[in-house]
Design a protein around this motif. Sequence first.
Motif, short mmCIF file in Angstrom:
data_model
loop_
_atom_site.label_atom_id
_atom_site.label_comp_id
_atom_site.label_asym_id
_atom_site.label_seq_id
_atom_site.Cartn_x
_atom_site.Cartn_y
_atom_site.Cartn_z
N HIS A 230 0.84 -1.20 0.00
CA HIS A 230 0.00 0.00 0.00
C HIS A 230 0.88 1.25 0.00
O HIS A 230 1.98 1.25 0.55
N SER A 231 0.37 2.31 -0.61
CA SER A 231 1.05 3.60 -0.64
C SER A 231 0.30 4.58 0.25
O SER A 231 -0.94 4.58 0.28
N HIS A 232 1.04 5.42 0.96
CA HIS A 232 0.41 6.36 1.89
C HIS A 232 1.01 7.75 1.75
O HIS A 232 2.02 7.95 1.08
N ASN A 233 0.34 8.71 2.40
CA ASN A 233 0.77 10.11 2.42
C ASN A 233 0.71 10.75 1.03
O ASN A 233 1.53 11.61 0.70
N PHE A 234 -0.24 10.32 0.22
CA PHE A 234 -0.46 10.90 -1.10
C PHE A 234 -1.94 11.27 -1.17
O PHE A 234 -2.80 10.40 -1.28
N LEU A 235 -2.23 12.55 -1.08
CA LEU A 235 -3.60 13.03 -1.04
C LEU A 235 -4.39 12.50 -2.23
O LEU A 235 -3.92 12.57 -3.37
N THR A 236 -5.57 11.99 -1.99
CA THR A 236 -6.53 11.35 -2.91
C THR A 236 -6.17 9.90 -3.23
O THR A 236 -6.99 9.17 -3.79
N GLN A 237 -4.96 9.44 -2.87
CA GLN A 237 -4.55 8.07 -3.17
C GLN A 237 -4.12 7.30 -1.92
O GLN A 237 -3.61 6.18 -2.04
N ASP A 238 -4.33 7.85 -0.74
CA ASP A 238 -3.84 7.24 0.49
C ASP A 238 -4.42 5.84 0.69
O ASP A 238 -5.63 5.66 0.70
N GLY A 239 -3.52 4.86 0.83
CA GLY A 239 -3.94 3.49 1.08
C GLY A 239 -4.12 2.64 -0.17
O GLY A 239 -4.31 1.44 -0.07
N ASN A 240 -4.04 3.25 -1.33
CA ASN A 240 -4.15 2.47 -2.57
C ASN A 240 -2.85 1.74 -2.86
O ASN A 240 -1.80 2.06 -2.32
#
Length: 324
Positions: A65-75
């Motif tokens: 999972h990727s985090h700390n990316f606004l609109t994509q957090d947790g994708n």
Amino acid sequence: MAAFALPVPFTKFLSANKMADNKKYDVIIIGGSYAGLAAGMALGRALKKVLIIDSGAPCNLQTPHSHNFLTQDGNTPAGIGNLGKQQVQRYTTIAFFEGLATHGRKTEKGFEIGVASGEIFQAEKLIFATGIQDAMADISGFSECWGISVLHCPYCHGFEVKGEKTGILGNGEYGYELVKLLSNWTNDLILFTDGASTLTAEQTKKLKSHHIPIVEKQISNLEHINGYIQHIHFKDSTKVSLKAVYTRRPFKQHCQIPEALGCEITQEGYIKTDTFQETTVDGVYACGDNTTRMRTVANAVAMGTTAGMAVSKKMIFKQFEAIA
């Protein structure tokens, strides 16, 4: 973060874009992950003919999972990359080539880039979004856990293991600094030096005041289930249970072409760039993990967009001034 493998053959993209016989482009982007795709989108929107060369070897391939990316957090990283690719494909001036860029050279009109399969492509400008390659520790199970439960960045992963029993694999100054940083996310920390500690007396005293154990035993292997660490095993046959381990690893540039072209490499091993992502070689740009220790998807996208806009602006101004 080198690129994701492309699901559609290169010939299909070129046919759709009516570029089947064209090996000359305004810009060639080497690396088609987040930074490369962002640069491509900026250039496509500026009506530039672009080729994105991608070898399909992202450094975060295992990361769930990727985090700390606004609109994509947790994708998932792959999901973010695939969506980005779909959006970039809408711009008909952009073509893709699935393969490994192996060499490049400066020409009178710009640059040539050769790929492993033998093709040669030409462009006025180059953008390298090729990422870096982490060196894995010589510990059984380490590479299988890398990016899953053996982590490099608490800003990317710390929230998901907050409050959990967490190890730091490190020693000396950098191990101490990492312990200080991780203390924000959990009080249950252990420093593993994998051999004799090189901490100063003052650093050792400070860790003891925070009740942070220092384990100097040599590590034999990491016990894990599908990359999720269960125990650290030591060479004396003892073990410690954990949820996560943080460490910082040495790295090398994933692509050697920028250095071969004369691009300056910093003491830390990154490609040196200016504010607009241009390297020390005129016409060559770099963006993403190959230029900075700020290894986040959001930062890669921002840097790619900056590079794409800067390249296109320079080309637009040059074209305007060339007309008498």
